[in-house]
Design a protein around this motif. Structure first.
Motif, PDB file in Angstrom:
ATOM      1  N   TRP A   1       0.811  -1.211   0.000  1.00  0.00           N
ATOM      2  CA  TRP A   1       0.000   0.000   0.000  1.00  0.00           C
ATOM      3  C   TRP A   1       0.848   1.266   0.000  1.00  0.00           C
ATOM      4  O   TRP A   1       0.392   2.322  -0.455  1.00  0.00           O
ATOM      5  CB  TRP A   1      -0.972  -0.009   1.179  1.00  0.00           C
ATOM      6  CG  TRP A   1      -1.979  -1.108   1.031  1.00  0.00           C
ATOM      7  CD1 TRP A   1      -2.109  -2.220   1.808  1.00  0.00           C
ATOM      8  CD2 TRP A   1      -2.979  -1.227   0.003  1.00  0.00           C
ATOM      9  NE1 TRP A   1      -3.126  -3.025   1.340  1.00  0.00           N
ATOM     10  CE2 TRP A   1      -3.671  -2.444   0.243  1.00  0.00           C
ATOM     11  CE3 TRP A   1      -3.350  -0.429  -1.069  1.00  0.00           C
ATOM     12  CZ2 TRP A   1      -4.719  -2.854  -0.572  1.00  0.00           C
ATOM     13  CZ3 TRP A   1      -4.394  -0.848  -1.876  1.00  0.00           C
ATOM     14  CH2 TRP A   1      -5.066  -2.048  -1.625  1.00  0.00           C
ATOM     15  N   ALA A   2       2.101   1.172   0.489  1.00  0.00           N
ATOM     16  CA  ALA A   2       2.999   2.325   0.372  1.00  0.00           C
ATOM     17  C   ALA A   2       3.256   2.660  -1.088  1.00  0.00           C
ATOM     18  O   ALA A   2       3.470   3.822  -1.439  1.00  0.00           O
ATOM     19  CB  ALA A   2       4.330   2.041   1.088  1.00  0.00           C
ATOM     20  N   PHE A   3       3.234   1.639  -1.943  1.00  0.00           N
ATOM     21  CA  PHE A   3       3.369   1.865  -3.384  1.00  0.00           C
ATOM     22  C   PHE A   3       2.025   2.244  -4.007  1.00  0.00           C
ATOM     23  O   PHE A   3       1.933   3.184  -4.799  1.00  0.00           O
ATOM     24  CB  PHE A   3       3.899   0.603  -4.065  1.00  0.00           C
ATOM     25  CG  PHE A   3       3.915   0.681  -5.571  1.00  0.00           C
ATOM     26  CD1 PHE A   3       5.021   1.166  -6.233  1.00  0.00           C
ATOM     27  CD2 PHE A   3       2.809   0.288  -6.321  1.00  0.00           C
ATOM     28  CE1 PHE A   3       5.035   1.252  -7.620  1.00  0.00           C
ATOM     29  CE2 PHE A   3       2.806   0.369  -7.699  1.00  0.00           C
ATOM     30  CZ  PHE A   3       3.930   0.846  -8.347  1.00  0.00           C
ATOM     31  N   ALA A   4       0.967   1.501  -3.664  1.00  0.00           N
ATOM     32  CA  ALA A   4      -0.296   1.605  -4.391  1.00  0.00           C
ATOM     33  C   ALA A   4      -1.073   2.876  -4.069  1.00  0.00           C
ATOM     34  O   ALA A   4      -1.676   3.483  -4.968  1.00  0.00           O
ATOM     35  CB  ALA A   4      -1.166   0.384  -4.103  1.00  0.00           C
ATOM     36  N   LEU A   5      -1.105   3.301  -2.816  1.00  0.00           N
ATOM     37  CA  LEU A   5      -1.966   4.425  -2.447  1.00  0.00           C
ATOM     38  C   LEU A   5      -1.546   5.747  -3.098  1.00  0.00           C
ATOM     39  O   LEU A   5      -2.415   6.486  -3.588  1.00  0.00           O
ATOM     40  CB  LEU A   5      -2.039   4.557  -0.925  1.00  0.00           C
ATOM     41  CG  LEU A   5      -2.847   3.443  -0.231  1.00  0.00           C
ATOM     42  CD1 LEU A   5      -2.836   3.635   1.277  1.00  0.00           C
ATOM     43  CD2 LEU A   5      -4.285   3.398  -0.753  1.00  0.00           C
ATOM     44  N   PRO A   6      -0.239   6.091  -3.119  1.00  0.00           N
ATOM     45  CA  PRO A   6       0.104   7.297  -3.885  1.00  0.00           C
ATOM     46  C   PRO A   6      -0.288   7.195  -5.359  1.00  0.00           C
ATOM     47  O   PRO A   6      -0.734   8.174  -5.964  1.00  0.00           O
ATOM     48  CB  PRO A   6       1.629   7.391  -3.716  1.00  0.00           C
ATOM     49  CG  PRO A   6       1.918   6.662  -2.449  1.00  0.00           C
ATOM     50  CD  PRO A   6       0.928   5.541  -2.413  1.00  0.00           C
ATOM     51  N   ARG A   7      -0.114   6.001  -5.927  1.00  0.00           N
ATOM     52  CA  ARG A   7      -0.512   5.800  -7.312  1.00  0.00           C
ATOM     53  C   ARG A   7      -2.029   5.905  -7.462  1.00  0.00           C
ATOM     54  O   ARG A   7      -2.539   6.365  -8.487  1.00  0.00           O
ATOM     55  CB  ARG A   7      -0.012   4.451  -7.812  1.00  0.00           C
ATOM     56  CG  ARG A   7      -0.333   4.162  -9.266  1.00  0.00           C
ATOM     57  CD  ARG A   7       0.142   5.260 -10.187  1.00  0.00           C
ATOM     58  NE  ARG A   7      -0.464   5.160 -11.515  1.00  0.00           N
ATOM     59  CZ  ARG A   7      -0.514   6.155 -12.380  1.00  0.00           C
ATOM     60  NH1 ARG A   7      -0.006   7.326 -12.070  1.00  0.00           N
ATOM     61  NH2 ARG A   7      -1.087   5.979 -13.546  1.00  0.00           N
ATOM     62  N   SER A   8      -2.767   5.512  -6.409  1.00  0.00           N
ATOM     63  CA  SER A   8      -4.213   5.632  -6.432  1.00  0.00           C
ATOM     64  C   SER A   8      -4.645   7.086  -6.552  1.00  0.00           C
ATOM     65  O   SER A   8      -5.480   7.447  -7.398  1.00  0.00           O
ATOM     66  CB  SER A   8      -4.811   5.031  -5.151  1.00  0.00           C
ATOM     67  OG  SER A   8      -6.191   5.307  -5.052  1.00  0.00           O
ATOM     68  N   VAL A   9      -4.044   7.932  -5.722  1.00  0.00           N
ATOM     69  CA  VAL A   9      -4.390   9.353  -5.778  1.00  0.00           C
ATOM     70  C   VAL A   9      -3.981   9.943  -7.128  1.00  0.00           C
ATOM     71  O   VAL A   9      -4.698  10.757  -7.714  1.00  0.00           O
ATOM     72  CB  VAL A   9      -3.722  10.120  -4.621  1.00  0.00           C
ATOM     73  CG1 VAL A   9      -4.099  11.600  -4.672  1.00  0.00           C
ATOM     74  CG2 VAL A   9      -4.134   9.521  -3.273  1.00  0.00           C
ATOM     75  N   ALA A  10      -2.817   9.508  -7.640  1.00  0.00           N
ATOM     76  CA  ALA A  10      -2.376   9.980  -8.953  1.00  0.00           C
ATOM     77  C   ALA A  10      -3.351   9.545 -10.043  1.00  0.00           C
ATOM     78  O   ALA A  10      -3.634  10.309 -10.981  1.00  0.00           O
ATOM     79  CB  ALA A  10      -0.973   9.457  -9.246  1.00  0.00           C
ATOM     80  N   SER A  11      -3.865   8.324  -9.949  1.00  0.00           N
ATOM     81  CA  SER A  11      -4.832   7.843 -10.943  1.00  0.00           C
ATOM     82  C   SER A  11      -6.132   8.634 -10.873  1.00  0.00           C
ATOM     83  O   SER A  11      -6.757   8.916 -11.907  1.00  0.00           O
ATOM     84  CB  SER A  11      -5.116   6.353 -10.716  1.00  0.00           C
ATOM     85  OG  SER A  11      -3.968   5.580 -10.925  1.00  0.00           O
ATOM     86  N   ILE A  12      -6.532   8.984  -9.649  1.00  0.00           N
ATOM     87  CA  ILE A  12      -7.733   9.811  -9.501  1.00  0.00           C
ATOM     88  C   ILE A  12      -7.525  11.153 -10.175  1.00  0.00           C
ATOM     89  O   ILE A  12      -8.393  11.650 -10.900  1.00  0.00           O
ATOM     90  CB  ILE A  12      -8.063   9.993  -8.005  1.00  0.00           C
ATOM     91  CG1 ILE A  12      -8.427   8.651  -7.371  1.00  0.00           C
ATOM     92  CG2 ILE A  12      -9.207  10.989  -7.828  1.00  0.00           C
ATOM     93  CD1 ILE A  12      -8.454   8.689  -5.861  1.00  0.00           C
TER      94      ILE A  12
END
Length: 530
Positions: free
Chosen positions: A261-272
């Motif tokens: 999640w340290a990798f995925a969550l920043p990417r999640s916000v970026a995808s949003i």
């Protein structure tokens, strides 16, 4: 968080050098093709076939809605589905990129047996969050409909909310199959089957009536796609289990929930932020100018979506291999792949955008006479996409290098730029203002990664292949259409001549320069080390 990033960094360490590839690791290309260009090119060809079908189906979908339903109804429908796609990016939590990243890297490091554990720690939370977000969307449907300027949108949003968990699961499961280098599931289910079903259902509604069921026809296919994606992923995992015979490694290669999640969550916000850049223009035009203007803006940007299908086809093929190369610190191979991928992007997308700029008014008549007013939007968006393709896959390279924080900053800044410019320009020049806002955001999120990648990894997109691709496209799809337009006028016959002459010359040029463009891997399967 610091500890999580430290664990991410240790996964870059390939360990002691050895001549034997670890059992269960992803196949490594021979020295003659250290970047695996042949494998990536073939994967890109598979994705491209799906992209062509998907692009045609998606344009057909917009044409059907624009022609067969009133412009106000079409605008509300496009606005509601744009809200759904933004919410889908929120609920995804970055798992799609996270699954490709970790599964590909683990296999490259000989730790493919951990993939099932990564799937468990990703899929369970994301499905739970999707259920909660779907419920919130249903509850907030009426206030959101008020913002969109039509209470009819409330019923649309409530229907869309029901299918949100299925869409989220389908995205995540298909991403996992790509982590195992299986591109077929995404092509068959996401690029062909789902849009084909949507087009068929919307076409049936157009013939038999029932505008109230528009969203049901559009979102309903996500349910069978989710079920089939689950089945396909199980097949891929069974094959992977048979190939994995080494004991599971321990130590720095272990991926726990905190690391993922340290990798995925920043990417999640970026995808949003990224989907917000793509879709906020439609929503803001609807809010500030009305649903009819939003329908015009949506139609004018459909050609951009066609190009994005081609871009995504290359990115899906490059993504797992780039993660593997960066996992074993093969920066030379990563640079080769990045530059070849950029040249391929230019080869695929510039032949679309250049003629679109020349024949914009003609092409918009596909959606009806009322949509021709969007020609200015189409020219601005197409010009921005030319620049985007020329810059390469900066977002993807940053993500596969683990720099999700940088990727997040770039996309948030681009979204802010997009919204600010939209608010300033839309009341003044309407949909063209939204197009200029989108173009400004595209430049921000493409130029920043160029500097970041060059400074941190020494990666840059320019190469001899890039120059060849740009030159060939400018000659055959820039000069030829301009000449045809000047001599024959801006009609359909002129466009047909330009595409026939340009296409024939372009195909001959690509064939002659296939070695420079690293396209020979499409024709000859190279042996891989085992």
């Amino acid at each position: 968080m610091v500890g999580a990033h430290a664990r991410l960094a240790t996964m870059n360490d390939p360990g002691p050098k050895t001549q034997q590839r670890p059992t269960g690791a992803a196949p490594t290309a021979t020295s003659g093709d250290s970047a695996g260009l042949g494998r990536v090119a073939r994967g890109g060809a598979v994705n491209m076939a799906g992209a062509v079908c998907g692009a045609a189906l998606n344009v057909g979908l917009v044409v059907v809605v624009a022609h067969m339903f009133p412009q106000e109804t079409a605008g509300v429908f496009f606005s509601a589905t744009s809200v759904f796609l933004i919410v889908l990016a929120v609920a995804n939590l970055g798992t799609s990129n996270g699954l490709v990243y970790f599964i590909a890297r683990l296999r490259a490091l000989g730790a493919g047996g951990q993939s099932l554990g990564v799937l468990r720690l990703a899929l369970r939370p994301v499905v739970a969050v999707a259920l909660l977000v779907g419920a919130a969307l249903a509850l907030l449907a009426e206030p959101l409909a008020g913002l969109l300027g039509s209470q009819d949108a409330a019923a649309y949003l409530q229907v869309l909310a029901i299918f949100l968990p299925f869409a989220v699961y389908a995205d995540a499961a298909l991403a996992a199959t790509r982590g195992f280098n299986d591109m077929r599931a995404t092509v068959v289910l996401d690029k062909v089957a789902r849009p084909a079903a949507q087009l068929a259902l919307l076409g049936a509604l157009a013939v038999w009536g029932g505008a109230g069921l528009l969203t049901v026809a559009w979102v309903g296919p996500y349910l069978p796609v989710a079920i089939l994606a689950w089945w396909w992923l199980r097949r891929v995992l069974r094959v992977a289990e048979r190939e994995e015979t080494a004991p599971l490694p321990v130590g720095p290669k272990v991926v726990d929930a905190r690391t993922f999640w340290a990798f995925a969550l920043p990417r999640s916000v970026a995808s949003i932020a990224q989907i917000g850049i793509q879709r906020s223009g439609i929503v803001l035009v609807a809010v500030l100018q009305g649903a009819a203007e939003a329908a015009v803006f949506t139609a004018a940007t459909r050609f951009m979506v066609v190009g994005q299908f081609a871009t995504q086809a290359i990115q899906f093929a490059v993504q797992p291999r780039l993660a593997e190369l960066l996992a074993i610190r093969d920066h030379k191979g990563a640079a080769t792949l990045y530059q070849a991928g950029t040249a391929w992007l230019v080869c695929l997308t510039w032949p679309l955008y250049l003629p679109v700029i020349v024949y914009a008014p003609l092409l918009l008549h596909l959606f009806g006479a009322d949509y021709a007013a969007g020609a200015g939007v189409l020219v601005v968006v197409s010009a921005a996409m030319l620049a985007s393709s020329a810059c390469g896959m900066g977002d993807l390279a940053l993500t596969m290098a683990g720099r999700t924080g940088w990727n997040l900053f770039n996309n948030i800044l681009a979204l802010v730029v997009s919204v600010v410019v939209c608010v300033v320009l839309i009341p003044w020049i309407g949909a063209v203002g939204a197009a200029l806002a989108w173009a400004a955001a595209v430049l921000v999120r493409n130029l920043l990664p160029l500097a970041q990648l060059h400074r941190s990894l020494g990666l840059q997109p320019l190469s001899r292949a890039w120059l060849v691709a740009v030159g060939a496209c400018l000659v055959w799809f820039g000069l030829v259409p301009l000449g045809a337009n000047a001599v024959l006028g801006a009609g359909a016959g002129s466009l047909a001549v330009a595409m026939l002459v340009g296409g024939a010359g372009y195909a001959a040029t690509l064939w002659r320069l296939r070695s420079v463009l690293a396209l020979e891997g499409l024709l000859h399967r190279r042996p891989t080390a085992r």
